[in-house]
Scaffold this motif. Sequence first.
Motif, PDB file in Angstrom:
ATOM      1  N   ASN A 171      -7.867  76.010   8.500  1.00 35.28           N
ATOM      2  CA  ASN A 171      -7.913  75.721   9.925  1.00 35.28           C
ATOM      3  C   ASN A 171      -9.306  76.010  10.466  1.00 35.28           C
ATOM      4  N   ALA A 172      -9.871  75.040  11.185  1.00 28.86           N
ATOM      5  CA  ALA A 172     -11.255  75.160  11.645  1.00 28.86           C
ATOM      6  C   ALA A 172     -11.437  76.296  12.642  1.00 28.86           C
ATOM      7  N   THR A 173     -10.419  76.624  13.402  1.00 29.19           N
ATOM      8  CA  THR A 173     -10.534  77.657  14.432  1.00 29.19           C
ATOM      9  C   THR A 173     -10.336  79.061  13.875  1.00 29.19           C
ATOM     10  N   SER A 174      -9.248  79.255  13.125  1.00 29.84           N
ATOM     11  CA  SER A 174      -8.920  80.592  12.631  1.00 29.84           C
ATOM     12  C   SER A 174      -9.561  80.927  11.298  1.00 29.84           C
ATOM     13  N   GLY A 175      -9.939  79.883  10.546  1.00 32.58           N
ATOM     14  CA  GLY A 175     -10.486  80.112   9.216  1.00 32.58           C
ATOM     15  C   GLY A 175      -9.435  80.429   8.172  1.00 32.58           C
ATOM     16  N   GLN A 176      -8.153  80.375   8.532  1.00 36.30           N
ATOM     17  CA  GLN A 176      -7.079  80.678   7.609  1.00 36.30           C
ATOM     18  C   GLN A 176      -6.699  79.446   6.807  1.00 36.30           C
ATOM     19  N   SER A 177      -6.379  79.645   5.526  1.00 39.53           N
ATOM     20  CA  SER A 177      -6.009  78.549   4.646  1.00 39.53           C
ATOM     21  C   SER A 177      -4.496  78.403   4.571  1.00 39.53           C
ATOM     22  N   TYR A 178      -4.062  77.137   4.409  1.00 42.33           N
ATOM     23  CA  TYR A 178      -2.635  76.845   4.346  1.00 42.33           C
ATOM     24  C   TYR A 178      -2.369  75.922   3.164  1.00 42.33           C
ATOM     25  N   ASP A 179      -1.415  76.303   2.338  1.00 43.71           N
ATOM     26  CA  ASP A 179      -0.961  75.447   1.243  1.00 43.71           C
ATOM     27  C   ASP A 179       0.505  75.768   0.965  1.00 43.71           C
ATOM     28  N   GLY A 180       1.043  75.218  -0.123  1.00 41.81           N
ATOM     29  CA  GLY A 180       2.413  75.515  -0.496  1.00 41.81           C
ATOM     30  C   GLY A 180       3.438  74.666   0.229  1.00 41.81           C
ATOM     31  N   TYR A 181       4.573  75.260   0.550  1.00 43.25           N
ATOM     32  CA  TYR A 181       5.742  74.549   1.058  1.00 43.25           C
ATOM     33  C   TYR A 181       5.427  73.752   2.317  1.00 43.25           C
ATOM     34  N   LEU A 182       5.918  72.506   2.342  1.00 43.41           N
ATOM     35  CA  LEU A 182       5.714  71.620   3.490  1.00 43.41           C
ATOM     36  C   LEU A 182       7.011  71.375   4.266  1.00 43.41           C
ATOM     37  N   GLY A 183       8.086  71.054   3.550  1.00 46.02           N
ATOM     38  CA  GLY A 183       9.355  70.756   4.190  1.00 46.02           C
ATOM     39  C   GLY A 183      10.332  70.188   3.181  1.00 46.02           C
ATOM     40  N   THR A 184      11.586  70.033   3.618  1.00 45.11           N
ATOM     41  CA  THR A 184      12.644  69.479   2.780  1.00 45.11           C
ATOM     42  C   THR A 184      13.260  68.277   3.490  1.00 45.11           C
ATOM     43  N   GLU A 185      13.390  67.171   2.775  1.00 38.80           N
ATOM     44  CA  GLU A 185      13.893  65.939   3.385  1.00 38.80           C
ATOM     45  C   GLU A 185      15.173  65.478   2.701  1.00 38.80           C
ATOM     46  N   LEU A 186      16.148  65.078   3.522  1.00 40.36           N
ATOM     47  CA  LEU A 186      17.392  64.494   3.040  1.00 40.36           C
ATOM     48  C   LEU A 186      17.455  63.041   3.479  1.00 40.36           C
ATOM     49  N   ASP A 187      17.670  62.128   2.523  1.00 38.07           N
ATOM     50  CA  ASP A 187      17.774  60.690   2.806  1.00 38.07           C
ATOM     51  C   ASP A 187      19.145  60.201   2.386  1.00 38.07           C
ATOM     52  N   LEU A 188      19.831  59.503   3.286  1.00 36.87           N
ATOM     53  CA  LEU A 188      21.122  58.904   3.007  1.00 36.87           C
ATOM     54  C   LEU A 188      21.060  57.413   3.334  1.00 36.87           C
ATOM     55  N   VAL A 189      21.551  56.564   2.431  1.00 40.63           N
ATOM     56  CA  VAL A 189      21.562  55.116   2.634  1.00 40.63           C
ATOM     57  C   VAL A 189      22.921  54.574   2.208  1.00 40.63           C
ATOM     58  N   PHE A 190      23.528  53.787   3.094  1.00 41.43           N
ATOM     59  CA  PHE A 190      24.816  53.148   2.810  1.00 41.43           C
ATOM     60  C   PHE A 190      24.623  51.636   2.759  1.00 41.43           C
ATOM     61  N   ASN A 191      25.082  51.013   1.684  1.00 41.42           N
ATOM     62  CA  ASN A 191      25.004  49.559   1.515  1.00 41.42           C
ATOM     63  C   ASN A 191      26.411  48.993   1.359  1.00 41.42           C
ATOM     64  N   TYR A 192      26.650  47.854   2.016  1.00 39.13           N
ATOM     65  CA  TYR A 192      27.970  47.229   1.934  1.00 39.13           C
ATOM     66  C   TYR A 192      27.820  45.712   1.950  1.00 39.13           C
ATOM     67  N   ALA A 193      28.453  45.057   0.991  1.00 37.69           N
ATOM     68  CA  ALA A 193      28.419  43.592   0.908  1.00 37.69           C
ATOM     69  C   ALA A 193      29.540  43.030   1.771  1.00 37.69           C
ATOM     70  N   LEU A 194      29.187  42.420   2.907  1.00 38.00           N
ATOM     71  CA  LEU A 194      30.192  41.853   3.806  1.00 38.00           C
ATOM     72  C   LEU A 194      30.840  40.615   3.197  1.00 38.00           C
ATOM     73  N   THR A 195      30.020  39.786   2.598  1.00 38.16           N
ATOM     74  CA  THR A 195      30.472  38.591   1.897  1.00 38.16           C
ATOM     75  C   THR A 195      29.312  38.108   1.039  1.00 38.16           C
ATOM     76  N   LYS A 196      29.500  37.070   0.293  1.00 43.14           N
ATOM     77  CA  LYS A 196      28.414  36.557  -0.529  1.00 43.14           C
ATOM     78  C   LYS A 196      27.277  36.064   0.362  1.00 43.14           C
ATOM     79  N   GLY A 197      26.088  36.642   0.183  1.00 47.94           N
ATOM     80  CA  GLY A 197      24.927  36.249   0.964  1.00 47.94           C
ATOM     81  C   GLY A 197      24.736  37.029   2.242  1.00 47.94           C
ATOM     82  N   VAL A 198      25.613  38.007   2.548  1.00 48.12           N
ATOM     83  CA  VAL A 198      25.472  38.824   3.749  1.00 48.12           C
ATOM     84  C   VAL A 198      25.758  40.274   3.392  1.00 48.12           C
ATOM     85  N   SER A 199      24.805  41.169   3.676  1.00 45.32           N
ATOM     86  CA  SER A 199      24.985  42.585   3.374  1.00 45.32           C
ATOM     87  C   SER A 199      24.574  43.432   4.568  1.00 45.32           C
ATOM     88  N   LEU A 200      25.206  44.579   4.698  1.00 41.52           N
ATOM     89  CA  LEU A 200      24.942  45.519   5.782  1.00 41.52           C
ATOM     90  C   LEU A 200      24.433  46.822   5.183  1.00 41.52           C
TER      91      LEU A 200
END
Length: 450
Positions: A377-406
């Motif tokens: 950090n330019a102001t404090s001079g302190q360094s930061y590394d390591g853990y950033l965050g945890t992400e959860l991704d969920l995706v649902f796919n459904y075929a409504l009919t041939k040629g159309v999907s949700l």
Amino acid sequence: MKKLFTLFLIVFAASAGYAQFSLEGQLRPRTELRNGFKKPILPGQEPALFTEQRSRLIAGFKAEKYGFKFSVQDVRIWGETGQINKSDQLLSTHEAYGEFYASKNSTFRIGRQEVIYDGHRLFGSLDWAAQGRSLDAIRYLYKDEKGNQFDMMASWNQTGYGDGAPEPAKLVGNSYVITSGGGTNTRIFNLGLPKAQAMAYYKKTFKSGDVAFMLLEDIYDVDATSGENYGNLTIGFTPNFKTEKLKFGGQVYYTGGTSGKTETNGSYEKTDLSGYMANAYIQFTNLSGTPLLGIDYLSGDDEETTDKVEGWAPKYGTNHKFYGFMDYFYVGNGHGGADAKSAGLLDIYLQTTFKLGEKGKLLGHLHYFSAPEARTNATSGQSYDGYLGTELDLVFNYALTKGVSLSAGYSQLFGISDTMKQLKFNDPATETGDMQCWGWLMIAFTPKFL
């Protein structure tokens, strides 16, 4: 009349043996709610809500010795053009190429085309983005019955033609600085289009898996005085193996060379590159959800080094696929902070896919992100590394009919760290919103007219 009709059918059937025409369509509107997409949302900031739509018409033709493909698309945000509108300049060509079949195993493909290798890691179609990705190039494609694949690709890029000056100066010269996509940034994760490109790829497929090798050279500039090229070379290795119950493998890429010239006090200097990435995974195909455990390591820039770029990221890959669907890393950003240097990335992830009946599917991805290189950090001079965050991704796919999907998706980022805030805001004390999430809903129409 009956005899004439019969003759027509015979002629048509005979011609169909030598030529085939196809016509397909695609309409894909997607509504997104962005409440912390790409960077944490701040208290009091209003989430973004919009609908983006891709419309494509894809025509293809194949004869005995040659083929042709043409894909035109319209990409727009709902409401960005008025209701009474003559022209919006949103129509473009996604692909337009011809193919010559030199033999049963050899094909020459010339024109604008999608380029996909090794699961979209270094070259990908970026199909998630409404506009997608395609390149102008000539490719030689070879594939035989013994599991050998050998490809070569070359391109020469230009901004207009000549040196961009009015006639008659356009009759001579070349524009050697192609800035589209990268501007003047010399960091490897945000380079512009190369002036020239050459690629060679070999893949061997066998019963228990496959092994692939890639060489890619990008030339970004040429010194007008010395004629010296300024470019870099990427070397890749991708092994994949499988058994009755497992799939496992990985990828390794290294890029060395230079990113081109930067002007300093009237003189040109080149920026050296030395970045790499490594991936390893194992998938349990005999278990419910076919869980896949993986780890990605992308090198970052050492803060103490100023004359070399050690940070690495896929140049033309579909990064949205790999580093979390909220696109915090390497999707239109270099993951570095104010100095534009990459802090690198360590991504430990779990992926699952569950079938829901005959037409449904649920994907779940969990990512643990950390930064291997520190940022001060330019102001404090302190360094930061390591853990950033945890992400959860969920995706649902459904075929409504041939040629159309949700499809529907929801992603949430947990545990935003001071290191993440330093990278995204250059201030670890930044107060962020209580909920960092992203949701979307998409319907896709994919008719096959012919």
